[in-house]
Design a protein around this motif. Structure first.
Motif, PDB file in Angstrom:
ATOM      1  N   ARG A  72      13.106  -2.718   2.523  1.00  0.00           N
ATOM      2  CA  ARG A  72      13.071  -3.709   1.433  1.00  0.00           C
ATOM      3  C   ARG A  72      11.878  -4.653   1.610  1.00  0.00           C
ATOM      4  O   ARG A  72      11.178  -4.987   0.660  1.00  0.00           O
ATOM      5  CB  ARG A  72      14.357  -4.531   1.420  1.00  0.00           C
ATOM      6  N   LYS A  73      11.672  -5.104   2.837  1.00  0.00           N
ATOM      7  CA  LYS A  73      10.572  -6.036   3.097  1.00  0.00           C
ATOM      8  C   LYS A  73       9.230  -5.357   2.861  1.00  0.00           C
ATOM      9  O   LYS A  73       8.315  -5.960   2.286  1.00  0.00           O
ATOM     10  CB  LYS A  73      10.689  -6.559   4.542  1.00  0.00           C
ATOM     11  N   ILE A  74       9.089  -4.125   3.292  1.00  0.00           N
ATOM     12  CA  ILE A  74       7.826  -3.417   3.095  1.00  0.00           C
ATOM     13  C   ILE A  74       7.562  -3.225   1.608  1.00  0.00           C
ATOM     14  O   ILE A  74       6.431  -3.377   1.138  1.00  0.00           O
ATOM     15  CB  ILE A  74       7.835  -2.063   3.839  1.00  0.00           C
ATOM     16  N   ALA A  75       8.608  -2.890   0.837  1.00  0.00           N
ATOM     17  CA  ALA A  75       8.460  -2.736  -0.608  1.00  0.00           C
ATOM     18  C   ALA A  75       7.951  -4.034  -1.226  1.00  0.00           C
ATOM     19  O   ALA A  75       7.068  -4.029  -2.096  1.00  0.00           O
ATOM     20  CB  ALA A  75       9.789  -2.336  -1.243  1.00  0.00           C
ATOM     21  N   ALA A  76       8.500  -5.166  -0.772  1.00  0.00           N
ATOM     22  CA  ALA A  76       8.075  -6.466  -1.289  1.00  0.00           C
ATOM     23  C   ALA A  76       6.624  -6.751  -0.928  1.00  0.00           C
ATOM     24  O   ALA A  76       5.853  -7.267  -1.746  1.00  0.00           O
ATOM     25  CB  ALA A  76       8.981  -7.561  -0.743  1.00  0.00           C
ATOM     26  N   THR A  77       6.223  -6.412   0.296  1.00  0.00           N
ATOM     27  CA  THR A  77       4.846  -6.640   0.731  1.00  0.00           C
ATOM     28  C   THR A  77       3.872  -5.762  -0.056  1.00  0.00           C
ATOM     29  O   THR A  77       2.821  -6.224  -0.500  1.00  0.00           O
ATOM     30  CB  THR A  77       4.703  -6.357   2.237  1.00  0.00           C
ATOM     31  N   LEU A  78       4.216  -4.502  -0.235  1.00  0.00           N
ATOM     32  CA  LEU A  78       3.367  -3.599  -1.014  1.00  0.00           C
ATOM     33  C   LEU A  78       3.194  -4.118  -2.444  1.00  0.00           C
ATOM     34  O   LEU A  78       2.081  -4.200  -2.956  1.00  0.00           O
ATOM     35  CB  LEU A  78       3.971  -2.193  -1.039  1.00  0.00           C
ATOM     36  N   ALA A  79       4.309  -4.484  -3.065  1.00  0.00           N
ATOM     37  CA  ALA A  79       4.259  -4.940  -4.461  1.00  0.00           C
ATOM     38  C   ALA A  79       3.419  -6.199  -4.611  1.00  0.00           C
ATOM     39  O   ALA A  79       2.666  -6.350  -5.579  1.00  0.00           O
ATOM     40  CB  ALA A  79       5.677  -5.180  -4.979  1.00  0.00           C
ATOM     41  N   SER A  80       3.539  -7.107  -3.652  1.00  0.00           N
ATOM     42  CA  SER A  80       2.829  -8.385  -3.763  1.00  0.00           C
ATOM     43  C   SER A  80       1.352  -8.279  -3.426  1.00  0.00           C
ATOM     44  O   SER A  80       0.599  -9.210  -3.643  1.00  0.00           O
ATOM     45  CB  SER A  80       3.483  -9.434  -2.853  1.00  0.00           C
ATOM     46  N   GLY A  82      -0.516  -5.535  -4.523  1.00  0.00           N
ATOM     47  CA  GLY A  82      -1.171  -4.655  -5.475  1.00  0.00           C
ATOM     48  C   GLY A  82      -0.742  -3.208  -5.490  1.00  0.00           C
ATOM     49  O   GLY A  82      -1.301  -2.409  -6.244  1.00  0.00           O
ATOM     50  N   THR A  83       0.247  -2.819  -4.672  1.00  0.00           N
ATOM     51  CA  THR A  83       0.755  -1.453  -4.689  1.00  0.00           C
ATOM     52  C   THR A  83       2.163  -1.465  -5.274  1.00  0.00           C
ATOM     53  O   THR A  83       3.105  -1.897  -4.598  1.00  0.00           O
ATOM     54  CB  THR A  83       0.794  -0.844  -3.269  1.00  0.00           C
ATOM     55  N   PRO A  84       2.350  -1.040  -6.522  1.00  0.00           N
ATOM     56  CA  PRO A  84       3.680  -1.071  -7.147  1.00  0.00           C
ATOM     57  C   PRO A  84       4.717  -0.372  -6.271  1.00  0.00           C
ATOM     58  O   PRO A  84       4.526   0.779  -5.872  1.00  0.00           O
ATOM     59  CB  PRO A  84       3.475  -0.333  -8.474  1.00  0.00           C
ATOM     60  N   SER A  85       5.794  -1.064  -5.964  1.00  0.00           N
ATOM     61  CA  SER A  85       6.784  -0.519  -5.043  1.00  0.00           C
ATOM     62  C   SER A  85       8.152  -1.144  -5.282  1.00  0.00           C
ATOM     63  O   SER A  85       8.246  -2.279  -5.760  1.00  0.00           O
ATOM     64  CB  SER A  85       6.336  -0.787  -3.594  1.00  0.00           C
ATOM     65  N   LEU A 181       0.172  -0.296   6.565  1.00  0.00           N
ATOM     66  CA  LEU A 181      -0.079   0.490   5.355  1.00  0.00           C
ATOM     67  C   LEU A 181      -0.466  -0.410   4.189  1.00  0.00           C
ATOM     68  O   LEU A 181      -1.447  -0.162   3.475  1.00  0.00           O
ATOM     69  CB  LEU A 181       1.171   1.296   4.976  1.00  0.00           C
ATOM     70  N   ALA A 182       0.323  -1.480   3.992  1.00  0.00           N
ATOM     71  CA  ALA A 182       0.082  -2.387   2.868  1.00  0.00           C
ATOM     72  C   ALA A 182      -1.299  -3.028   2.946  1.00  0.00           C
ATOM     73  O   ALA A 182      -2.018  -3.113   1.943  1.00  0.00           O
ATOM     74  CB  ALA A 182       1.172  -3.463   2.824  1.00  0.00           C
ATOM     75  N   LEU A 183      -1.683  -3.460   4.128  1.00  0.00           N
ATOM     76  CA  LEU A 183      -2.956  -4.166   4.261  1.00  0.00           C
ATOM     77  C   LEU A 183      -4.145  -3.217   4.254  1.00  0.00           C
ATOM     78  O   LEU A 183      -5.239  -3.590   3.805  1.00  0.00           O
ATOM     79  CB  LEU A 183      -2.945  -5.024   5.520  1.00  0.00           C
TER      80      LEU A 183
END
Length: 335
Positions: A72-80, A82-85, A181-183
């Motif tokens: 859940r946290k990774i999804a939030a980080t990706l979305a915030s 620029g990676t829709p998640s 991954l997000a960064l």
């Protein structure tokens, strides 16, 4: 009144020793993860970034238990960044939520053992409809890693829990891999502060990422005068505009050439102030700011100056187009 609890010195030493053991174990595991990126994990990581970057859909995160919280946290980080998640709970997936997963999406599943039974429905779905799957696990031979298009196999590391049961080190590594991954995606696409603000319009982050142009005072609200303006008129303008300053603009070019502040008035109180012009009182070359400056940077500029409470906003020809006051920043909540 709050009850004061006395801490036994021996107990405190024991707690601190426990904390140090936990952090030592976890830091050693993090060092292993960094080292592993120089080997097969690094190549798999690069493939995962490429897969997400080239994908036209969203990133669907999933995991069960503590791994689910990390997902859940990774999804939030990706979305915030620029990676829709978004997150899909694996237990709900087999009861209709698989309909949220599109054919162009990429699924990232997290499971320490890689054998979590609740993930089976999503694994089967990914295989059946050829949805790309990235697995994050600590077991290279697990069902998850064997069926994933890209397997991010985390290094074997013992849990910080003294009985080796509570997910601690393992979830820390999962979270670190998700952040990495997000960064990596953020840096690859050149994601900037302005884009970040789009996804964080509220709270302190939104305030700090607001641009000066969004809240500056404009047009007839600006306290401005020509160099030959008598101080009798200047004082009236300063009082009416109530910013505690007056910008002096060149008659021909419209450039900001000086400023009269409360401090300038005090310095000239010993002379016949009302008989002077603003040109005789002003401070030359005042500090200014650009309209595209972030609010957080504006506050830094104000704090860096000695008793500066206002800044004129100028265009590329140094002509005043706005004004900001420290109170504007405080109202926004910038710190």
């Amino acid at each position: 009144m709050a009850k004061v609890i006395e801490v036994d010195p021996e107990g405190l030493r024991s707690w601190i020793a426990s904390a140090k053991r936990t952090l030592t174990i976890e830091s050693e595991a993090m060092a292993k993860l960094i080292q592993a990126l120089d080997g097969p994990l690094g190549r798999a990581f690069g493939e995962a970034v490429r897969l997400i970057k080239q994908g036209s859909g969203r990133v669907v995160m999933s995991g069960m238990g503590k791994s689910g919280h990390i997902a859940r946290k990774i999804a939030a980080t990706l979305a915030s960044t620029g990676t829709p998640s978004f997150f899909v709970h694996p237990a709900e997936a087999s009861h209709g939520d698989l309909g949220m997963v599109g054919r162009d999406d990429i699924i990232i599943m997290i499971s320490n053992s890689g054998e979590t039974a609740e993930l089976r429905a999503m694994l089967d779905y990914a295989k059946r409809f050829h949805v790309k799957l990235i697995g994050i696990s600590s077991r290279a031979e697990s069902t998850l890693c064997r069926h994933a298009d890209v397997a991010l196999c985390l290094p074997d590391a013992r849990e910080a829990c003294p009985i080796g049961m509570a997910p601690t080190t393992s979830t820390m590594l999962q979270l670190a891999m998700g952040d990495a991954l997000a960064l990596a995606l953020l840096e690859d696409r050149g994601f900037n502060a302005a884009q970040f603000k789009t996804f964080h319009p509220g709270g302190l982050l939104g305030a700090a990422l607001t641009h000066v142009n969004d809240f500056m005072h404009k047009a007839d609200k600006l306290p401005l005068a020509a160099p030959a303006t008598p101080m009798t008129e200047a004082l009236v303008t300063m009082t009416e505009k109530s910013f505690g300053c007056l910008g002096i603009v060149d008659d021909k070019s419209g450039e900001l050439i000086g400023i009269v502040t409360d401090g300038d008035l005090r310095r000239h109180m010993s002379r016949d102030l009302i008989d002077l012009t603003v040109a005789e009182v002003m401070t030359h070359g005042p500090r200014t700011i650009a309209a595209d400056t972030l609010a957080s940077e504006a506050l830094d500029l104000l704090n860096a100056g000695k008793r500066i409470t206002s800044l004129f906003v100028v265009d590329d020809k140094n002509r005043p187009i706005g004004l900001i006051h420290v109170h504007d920043l405080l109202r926004l909540g910038v710190k």
